[in-house]
Design a protein around this motif. Structure first.
Motif, short mmCIF file in Angstrom:
data_model
loop_
_atom_site.label_atom_id
_atom_site.label_comp_id
_atom_site.label_asym_id
_atom_site.label_seq_id
_atom_site.Cartn_x
_atom_site.Cartn_y
_atom_site.Cartn_z
N ALA A 233 37.03 53.79 50.85
CA ALA A 233 38.29 53.34 52.42
C ALA A 233 37.88 51.54 52.72
CB ALA A 233 37.64 54.01 53.58
N ASP A 234 37.34 51.09 52.03
CA ASP A 234 36.77 49.52 52.08
C ASP A 234 37.23 49.08 50.97
OD1 ASP A 234 36.09 47.27 53.04
OD2 ASP A 234 34.20 46.88 51.26
N PHE A 235 38.57 47.48 51.65
CA PHE A 235 39.78 47.21 50.28
C PHE A 235 40.12 45.96 50.90
CE2 PHE A 235 43.78 46.03 49.22
CZ PHE A 235 43.78 46.82 47.47
N ALA A 241 35.72 34.84 51.42
CA ALA A 241 36.73 33.62 50.04
C ALA A 241 37.84 33.69 51.38
CB ALA A 241 36.87 34.38 48.92
N MET A 242 38.07 35.13 52.32
CA MET A 242 39.11 34.39 52.96
C MET A 242 38.99 33.73 54.31
SD MET A 242 41.30 36.98 52.87
CE MET A 242 41.42 37.76 54.87
N VAL A 254 45.99 30.36 47.87
CA VAL A 254 46.00 31.30 47.70
C VAL A 254 45.37 32.32 46.09
CG1 VAL A 254 48.24 33.75 47.47
CG2 VAL A 254 47.72 31.88 49.21
N GLY A 255 45.29 31.43 45.67
CA GLY A 255 44.59 31.40 43.93
C GLY A 255 43.58 32.23 44.60
N LEU A 256 42.44 31.78 45.62
CA LEU A 256 41.20 32.24 45.88
C LEU A 256 41.32 33.49 46.34
CD1 LEU A 256 38.47 31.92 45.94
CD2 LEU A 256 37.98 30.56 48.26
N PHE A 262 41.66 40.68 43.55
CA PHE A 262 41.60 41.43 42.14
C PHE A 262 39.39 41.36 41.82
CE2 PHE A 262 45.93 39.68 40.89
CZ PHE A 262 46.26 40.60 41.57
N ALA A 263 39.21 41.36 42.11
CA ALA A 263 37.59 41.04 41.21
C ALA A 263 37.36 42.23 42.29
CB ALA A 263 37.16 39.89 41.97
N SER A 264 37.30 42.59 43.48
CA SER A 264 37.06 43.71 44.73
C SER A 264 37.59 44.61 44.18
CB SER A 264 37.38 43.11 46.09
OG SER A 264 38.30 42.88 46.31
N ILE A 265 38.56 45.10 43.41
CA ILE A 265 39.02 46.40 43.06
C ILE A 265 38.15 46.76 41.96
CG2 ILE A 265 41.21 47.62 41.93
CD1 ILE A 265 43.09 45.68 44.20
N ASP A 266 38.26 48.16 42.53
CA ASP A 266 37.20 48.50 41.17
C ASP A 266 38.61 49.98 40.49
OD1 ASP A 266 36.57 51.38 39.14
OD2 ASP A 266 34.40 51.22 40.35
#
Length: 294
Positions: A233-235, A241-242, A254-256, A262-266
């Motif tokens: 459920a965590d996304f 970074a935020m 926005v690039g960061l 993208f790095a947080s997505i499995d």
């Protein structure tokens, strides 16, 4: 293809209250509330801020409002799927749709696609309109806060494009990430109708409870199942970074944000979730075809 477009259009007509009229009412309320605050001279700029540019305030405000809109969408979609998959049984149109040359899987797929496409598009449009309203309010705020330096239209457009692009990418990926949750409550709705809302939460809770009762000495503290659900459920991007992107001296990076997102997505889990969503919709359509006669 024409039948799918017609089915999705039907979903819009039946649920335009939650995804068109309610956002319009919220937009009007937001516009009038901010205008009234400015007109009543309720806005104050702290003395220690000095003479800032309003661009950073605009960016943070726009991003915050976009986040609220996306939260509204996610909650509204949960209730939409809990209702839409069983709506035909409630309004006595089941016999009509079963007499049409469309399969039950196509009918339910149209409901799933409507929640993944047209309804998010309407909310994203509301995000963009909110950004325009926020800019005009920033211009009016100069009357109440003379020290405020209003950003130029070019600066606002560039900022809106950056944040809007991130919001669009975030929205698209979030919809794909949460698709199995929506398919789950929709499939339950086919069987249990509106009881699917509590059952969508109760069933995983019971599974987690049973796991902890029988395997309390092994695995993580909450059990493998509930830990997986919590992680699933965590996304979103990393919180650090935020903060780095929004609290920097310059424009929002926005690039960061995208790199962190993208790095947080499995991606394996995302693909697996989409497969589960398709299977859940198919199982619901088979129940609808075989068990629900009218």
């Amino acid at each position: 293809m024409n039948s799918m477009v017609a089915l999705i259009k039907r979903e819009f007509l039946e649920h335009r209250g939650a995804f068109l009229y309610a956002p319009l009412a919220l937009l009007v309320t937001f516009t009038l509330a901010i205008a009234a605050a400015i007109g009543a001279n309720k806005l104050r700029l702290p003395y220690e801020v000095g003479v800032p540019s309003a661009l950073k305030y605009y960016e943070i405000g726009f991003a915050f409002i976009a986040a609220l809109w996306l939260f509204y969408l996610m909650v509204a979609l949960f209730f939409y799927y809990a209702d839409a998959f069983s709506a035909d049984r409630r309004n006595n149109s089941m016999s009509f749709w079963k007499s049409m040359p469309v399969t039950d899987f196509k009918v339910l797929s149209s409901k799933m696609l409507a929640g993944m496409t047209i309804f998010p598009a309407l909310i994203f449009l509301a995000v963009l309109v909110t950004g325009v309203v926020l800019y005009f309010h920033t211009m009016l705020a100069v009357v109440a806060m003379p020290r405020l330096i209003v950003p130029s239209a070019f600066e606002v457009i560039a900022s809106s494009l950056r944040i809007g692009f991130f919001a669009l990418v975030y929205l698209a990926l979030a919809l794909l990430w949460y698709a199995p949750f929506y398919a789950w409550v929709g499939a339950l709705s086919t069987v249990f109708r509106r009881w699917s809302i509590p059952l969508a939460l109760l069933i995983p809770g019971l599974i987690g409870l049973l796991e902890n009762l029988f395997f309390s000495d092994t695995g993580p503290r909450a059990g493998y199942f509930l830990t997986f659900i919590r992680q699933r459920a965590d996304f979103g991007p990393d919180r650090d970074a935020m903060q780095a992107a929004f609290l920097s001296a310059g424009p929002v990076d926005v690039g960061l944000l995208l790199q962190s997102l993208f790095a947080s997505i499995d991606w394996v889990q995302l693909a697996g979730g989409l497969i589960f969503a398709v299977l859940a919709v198919y199982a619901a359509s088979e129940y609808r075809r075989r068990v629900i006669a009218t």
